[in-house]
Motif scaffolding. Sequence first.
Motif, PDB file in Angstrom:
ATOM      1  N   SER A  23       3.243   8.764  -6.475  1.00 49.48           N
ATOM      2  CA  SER A  23       3.437   8.481  -7.905  1.00 49.48           C
ATOM      3  C   SER A  23       3.488   6.988  -8.183  1.00 49.48           C
ATOM      4  O   SER A  23       2.874   6.488  -9.126  1.00 49.48           O
ATOM      5  CB  SER A  23       4.727   9.146  -8.389  1.00 49.48           C
ATOM      6  OG  SER A  23       4.662  10.548  -8.235  1.00 49.48           O
ATOM      7  N   GLU A  24       4.220   6.264  -7.354  1.00 54.22           N
ATOM      8  CA  GLU A  24       4.390   4.829  -7.562  1.00 54.22           C
ATOM      9  C   GLU A  24       3.117   4.053  -7.239  1.00 54.22           C
ATOM     10  O   GLU A  24       2.832   3.019  -7.846  1.00 54.22           O
ATOM     11  CB  GLU A  24       5.540   4.314  -6.697  1.00 54.22           C
ATOM     12  CG  GLU A  24       6.911   4.852  -7.121  1.00 54.22           C
ATOM     13  CD  GLU A  24       7.980   4.598  -6.064  1.00 54.22           C
ATOM     14  OE1 GLU A  24       7.662   3.892  -5.071  1.00 54.22           O
ATOM     15  OE2 GLU A  24       9.102   5.099  -6.230  1.00 54.22           O
ATOM     16  N   GLY A  25       2.351   4.568  -6.262  1.00 54.66           N
ATOM     17  CA  GLY A  25       1.140   3.845  -5.855  1.00 54.66           C
ATOM     18  C   GLY A  25       0.049   3.872  -6.911  1.00 54.66           C
ATOM     19  O   GLY A  25      -0.713   2.913  -7.062  1.00 54.66           O
ATOM     20  N   GLY A  26      -0.056   4.984  -7.632  1.00 52.64           N
ATOM     21  CA  GLY A  26      -1.047   5.087  -8.691  1.00 52.64           C
ATOM     22  C   GLY A  26      -2.457   5.381  -8.219  1.00 52.64           C
ATOM     23  O   GLY A  26      -3.402   5.328  -9.002  1.00 52.64           O
ATOM     24  N   PHE A  27      -2.623   5.697  -6.921  1.00 54.34           N
ATOM     25  CA  PHE A  27      -3.952   5.992  -6.393  1.00 54.34           C
ATOM     26  C   PHE A  27      -4.169   7.481  -6.141  1.00 54.34           C
ATOM     27  O   PHE A  27      -5.252   7.892  -5.759  1.00 54.34           O
ATOM     28  CB  PHE A  27      -4.181   5.237  -5.075  1.00 54.34           C
ATOM     29  CG  PHE A  27      -4.226   3.747  -5.233  1.00 54.34           C
ATOM     30  CD1 PHE A  27      -5.365   3.120  -5.717  1.00 54.34           C
ATOM     31  CD2 PHE A  27      -3.125   2.966  -4.908  1.00 54.34           C
ATOM     32  CE1 PHE A  27      -5.415   1.746  -5.863  1.00 54.34           C
ATOM     33  CE2 PHE A  27      -3.165   1.597  -5.053  1.00 54.34           C
ATOM     34  CZ  PHE A  27      -4.311   0.979  -5.537  1.00 54.34           C
ATOM     35  N   GLY A  28      -3.106   8.265  -6.306  1.00 55.45           N
ATOM     36  CA  GLY A  28      -3.232   9.698  -6.068  1.00 55.45           C
ATOM     37  C   GLY A  28      -3.231  10.076  -4.612  1.00 55.45           C
ATOM     38  O   GLY A  28      -3.671  11.170  -4.241  1.00 55.45           O
ATOM     39  N   CYS A  29      -2.758   9.168  -3.741  1.00 56.46           N
ATOM     40  CA  CYS A  29      -2.734   9.461  -2.314  1.00 56.46           C
ATOM     41  C   CYS A  29      -1.709   8.586  -1.602  1.00 56.46           C
ATOM     42  O   CYS A  29      -1.226   7.594  -2.164  1.00 56.46           O
ATOM     43  CB  CYS A  29      -4.115   9.251  -1.687  1.00 56.46           C
ATOM     44  SG  CYS A  29      -4.681   7.530  -1.753  1.00 56.46           S
ATOM     45  N   VAL A  30      -1.423   8.943  -0.385  1.00 51.57           N
ATOM     46  CA  VAL A  30      -0.542   8.157   0.461  1.00 51.57           C
ATOM     47  C   VAL A  30      -1.100   8.194   1.884  1.00 51.57           C
ATOM     48  O   VAL A  30      -1.631   9.215   2.324  1.00 51.57           O
ATOM     49  CB  VAL A  30       0.913   8.711   0.425  1.00 51.57           C
ATOM     50  CG1 VAL A  30       0.961  10.143   0.927  1.00 51.57           C
ATOM     51  CG2 VAL A  30       1.851   7.832   1.243  1.00 51.57           C
ATOM     52  N   LEU A  74       0.843  -1.186   0.000  1.00 51.64           N
ATOM     53  CA  LEU A  74       0.000   0.000   0.000  1.00 51.64           C
ATOM     54  C   LEU A  74       0.884   1.245   0.000  1.00 51.64           C
ATOM     55  O   LEU A  74       1.999   1.213   0.537  1.00 51.64           O
ATOM     56  CB  LEU A  74      -0.906   0.013   1.235  1.00 51.64           C
ATOM     57  CG  LEU A  74      -2.050  -1.001   1.262  1.00 51.64           C
ATOM     58  CD1 LEU A  74      -2.720  -0.998   2.633  1.00 51.64           C
ATOM     59  CD2 LEU A  74      -3.072  -0.673   0.195  1.00 51.64           C
ATOM     60  N   PRO A  75       0.407   2.344  -0.555  1.00 51.64           N
ATOM     61  CA  PRO A  75       1.182   3.593  -0.514  1.00 51.64           C
ATOM     62  C   PRO A  75       1.127   4.208   0.886  1.00 51.64           C
ATOM     63  O   PRO A  75       0.219   4.983   1.195  1.00 51.64           O
ATOM     64  CB  PRO A  75       0.486   4.472  -1.564  1.00 51.64           C
ATOM     65  CG  PRO A  75      -0.916   3.972  -1.598  1.00 51.64           C
ATOM     66  CD  PRO A  75      -0.841   2.492  -1.343  1.00 51.64           C
ATOM     67  N   LEU A  76       2.067   3.811   1.712  1.00 55.09           N
ATOM     68  CA  LEU A  76       2.103   4.262   3.105  1.00 55.09           C
ATOM     69  C   LEU A  76       3.481   4.808   3.444  1.00 55.09           C
ATOM     70  O   LEU A  76       4.494   4.304   2.948  1.00 55.09           O
ATOM     71  CB  LEU A  76       1.781   3.106   4.057  1.00 55.09           C
ATOM     72  CG  LEU A  76       0.442   2.374   3.873  1.00 55.09           C
ATOM     73  CD1 LEU A  76       0.402   1.138   4.755  1.00 55.09           C
ATOM     74  CD2 LEU A  76      -0.720   3.311   4.189  1.00 55.09           C
ATOM     75  N   VAL A  77       3.513   5.816   4.282  1.00 54.87           N
ATOM     76  CA  VAL A  77       4.769   6.298   4.865  1.00 54.87           C
ATOM     77  C   VAL A  77       4.552   6.492   6.360  1.00 54.87           C
ATOM     78  O   VAL A  77       3.427   6.681   6.823  1.00 54.87           O
ATOM     79  CB  VAL A  77       5.262   7.620   4.218  1.00 54.87           C
ATOM     80  CG1 VAL A  77       5.544   7.444   2.744  1.00 54.87           C
ATOM     81  CG2 VAL A  77       4.242   8.737   4.429  1.00 54.87           C
ATOM     82  N   ALA A  79       8.327  15.219   4.260  1.00 56.70           N
ATOM     83  CA  ALA A  79       7.239  15.303   3.299  1.00 56.70           C
ATOM     84  C   ALA A  79       7.680  14.893   1.901  1.00 56.70           C
ATOM     85  O   ALA A  79       6.876  14.384   1.102  1.00 56.70           O
ATOM     86  CB  ALA A  79       6.676  16.715   3.283  1.00 56.70           C
ATOM     87  N   ALA A  80       8.955  15.086   1.612  1.00 54.75           N
ATOM     88  CA  ALA A  80       9.461  14.735   0.286  1.00 54.75           C
ATOM     89  C   ALA A  80       9.279  13.244  -0.017  1.00 54.75           C
ATOM     90  O   ALA A  80       9.168  12.840  -1.183  1.00 54.75           O
ATOM     91  CB  ALA A  80      10.938  15.116   0.179  1.00 54.75           C
TER      92      ALA A  80
END
Length: 324
Positions: free
Chosen positions: A231-238, A214-217, A223-224
């Motif tokens: 971008s890599e996740g493709g869902f437009g969110c993190v 999942l696009p998680l941090v 923030a960078a």
Amino acid sequence: MDYLANAREVLQCELKGIEALIEALGSNSSAVVAEAFPRAIKLMQNVEGRIIVSGMGKSGHIGAKIAATLASTGAPASFVHPGEASHGDLGMISQKDVVLALSNSGETKELADMIAYTRRFKIPLIAITSGQNSSLGKAADCLLLLPPATEACGATRAPTTSTTMTLALGDALAVTLLTEKGFGETDFKVYHPGGKLGAAFRRVSDLVKDHDVLPLVESGSVAAKAVPTISEGGFGCVGIVDEAGELIGMITDGDLRRHFGKDFSAHTVDEIMTASPLTITNDMLAARALELLSSNRITALFVVDGTKPVGILHVHDCLSDGVM
């Protein structure tokens, strides 16, 4: 000819038939159908086999629709043509079944063999007819007697009002059975996997599979780090998670645009995230999830198990699957 006036006259005539049926089914009514309706429900509810619906001509077409409605709402049912029944299809009817026979006059000759068959093998017979003293009316174990009504086509007396009343009474039987059985959305979906009805009852879990990545941090990250993850996740969110892996925030590409010009290497994700973001669960109706996406003008929602992210639902997942 005033076509619209003629159409209204037909509908008014059929409406009077429905109103007569409603009155006959009143709680204080002494009409035959009011006394018989609960018994018909019990017979159909307790049947070990199937509800066999039969009728000839226009009544046959109505019967096929009633059988389809019963089957789609959790009451196993089949339509058996009375003419075919006399040539071998009586074998489709077992002693564990109940027969629902339709005939406005009650004297449909093609039903004679089926009526005799139910009497011989003691198969419960429910009749919907206007003929109380007809062959069908007298033979029936349960008589759903239609009240007197004028056919909308007075010149020919073609089945119009009577078939409308029969269809409505069939719907009343099906919906009452559905309610008695506690047949709900989940059950309905099993019988309607396709089309708009199926889509309307799909759950989020039907559209979203658990994601391995999942696009998680992590909370506290610069923030960078969110930029390439989005971008890599493709869902437009993190999603922003704490040390326990629980979702505490969310950053969308829109959030990044709003903070354009900032030095993302000098800020943490916590400073630009939306805290306590809107989330959904796997058991939520997909239509409800789509409504949340639309009303909040967002394109994706995290699916959580408790407070931990387990997937993402994107608006395209809904639309591509026919959820409206």
